[in-house]
Design an enzyme around this catalytic site. Structure first.
Site, PDB file in Angstrom:
ATOM      1  N   LYS A   1      30.396  73.278  11.823  1.00 46.18           N
ATOM      2  CA  LYS A   1      31.738  72.733  12.030  1.00 46.18           C
ATOM      3  C   LYS A   1      32.052  72.555  13.512  1.00 46.18           C
ATOM      4  O   LYS A   1      31.783  73.444  14.310  1.00 46.18           O
ATOM      5  CB  LYS A   1      32.743  73.703  11.401  1.00 46.18           C
ATOM      6  CG  LYS A   1      34.140  73.188  11.234  1.00 46.18           C
ATOM      7  CD  LYS A   1      34.924  74.164  10.362  1.00 46.18           C
ATOM      8  CE  LYS A   1      36.353  73.764  10.184  1.00 46.18           C
ATOM      9  NZ  LYS A   1      36.584  72.467   9.603  1.00 46.18           N
TER      10      LYS A   1
ATOM     11  N   GLY B   1      30.444  79.408  17.545  1.00 55.23           N
ATOM     12  CA  GLY B   1      28.985  79.274  17.562  1.00 55.23           C
ATOM     13  C   GLY B   1      28.537  77.836  17.732  1.00 55.23           C
ATOM     14  O   GLY B   1      27.598  77.546  18.473  1.00 55.23           O
ATOM     15  N   CYS B   2      29.220  76.929  17.064  1.00 55.78           N
ATOM     16  CA  CYS B   2      28.858  75.508  17.142  1.00 55.78           C
ATOM     17  C   CYS B   2      29.152  74.942  18.528  1.00 55.78           C
ATOM     18  O   CYS B   2      28.408  74.111  19.037  1.00 55.78           O
ATOM     19  CB  CYS B   2      29.584  74.719  16.060  1.00 55.78           C
ATOM     20  SG  CYS B   2      29.097  75.240  14.390  1.00 55.78           S
ATOM     21  N   THR B   3      30.230  75.401  19.134  1.00 54.53           N
ATOM     22  CA  THR B   3      30.560  74.961  20.490  1.00 54.53           C
ATOM     23  C   THR B   3      29.521  75.475  21.479  1.00 54.53           C
ATOM     24  O   THR B   3      29.041  74.723  22.338  1.00 54.53           O
ATOM     25  CB  THR B   3      31.975  75.431  20.876  1.00 54.53           C
ATOM     26  OG1 THR B   3      32.910  74.839  19.964  1.00 54.53           O
ATOM     27  CG2 THR B   3      32.319  75.030  22.302  1.00 54.53           C
TER      28      THR B   3
ATOM     29  N   ALA C   1      26.303  73.400  20.989  1.00 58.66           N
ATOM     30  CA  ALA C   1      26.454  72.042  21.508  1.00 58.66           C
ATOM     31  C   ALA C   1      26.449  72.038  23.034  1.00 58.66           C
ATOM     32  O   ALA C   1      25.815  71.186  23.665  1.00 58.66           O
ATOM     33  CB  ALA C   1      27.739  71.413  20.972  1.00 58.66           C
TER      34      ALA C   1
END
Length: 156
Positions: free
Chosen positions: A39, A44-46, A49
């Site tokens: 998401k 974690g995704c930030t 990325a």
């Protein structure tokens, strides 16, 4: 259908953050890092990325492009890109068909709730379109370096 090392990765076409439809096969002749993440805008995704963002020149130097895929729609991807200055395409797999073809759409459990979602995973596809390496259940810390090292050492 599941993906298999050494076999041509399943081709797909998804809407990309640049407003175009993108096919995996469009990148033949280049190494491709396809990373699936749950998401946009989550911690974690930030981090993941931004780790890819910070190493973009290193990936470019080894003739690799990065494609991030999540079930989020394009408008959320565009906000994510703008907020964090992401220099690579994010693809919208809103129906999770590509996630299913790579076997990363899984039953997840969080705070006692069960739901279907993306299992954080990364796939390296070589210049011939074959799956060269996969990481499943990725732990973010150090992962981008591992992907870069694999390409440097194995896909010249």
């Amino acid at each position: 259908m599941t993906v298999e090392l050494g076999v041509t990765a399943p081709d797909f076409e998804l809407e990309a953050s640049n407003g175009e439809k993108v096919k995996l096969s469009d990148f033949r002749g280049t190494n491709v890092v396809v990373y699936f993440y749950p998401k946009d805008m989550t911690p974690g995704c930030t981090t993941e990325a931004c780790d890819f963002r910070d190493r973009i020149q290193d990936f470019t130097d080894v003739d690799a492009v990065i494609l991030g895929i999540s079930p989020d729609p394009i408008d959320k991807h565009q906000k994510f890109i703008e907020k964090y200055g992401l220099p690579f395409l994010l693809l919208a797999d809103t129906e999770h068909a590509v996630a299913e073809s790579f076997d990363v759409w899984k039953l997840k459990k969080n705070f006692g709730k069960e739901y279907m979602g993306i299992e954080r995973s990364t796939f390296i596809i070589d210049k011939q379109g074959k799956l060269a390496k996969e990481w499943r259940k990725v732990q973010v810390k150090g992962h981008v370096d591992a992907a870069l090292t694999y390409i440097r050492e194995n896909l010249k």
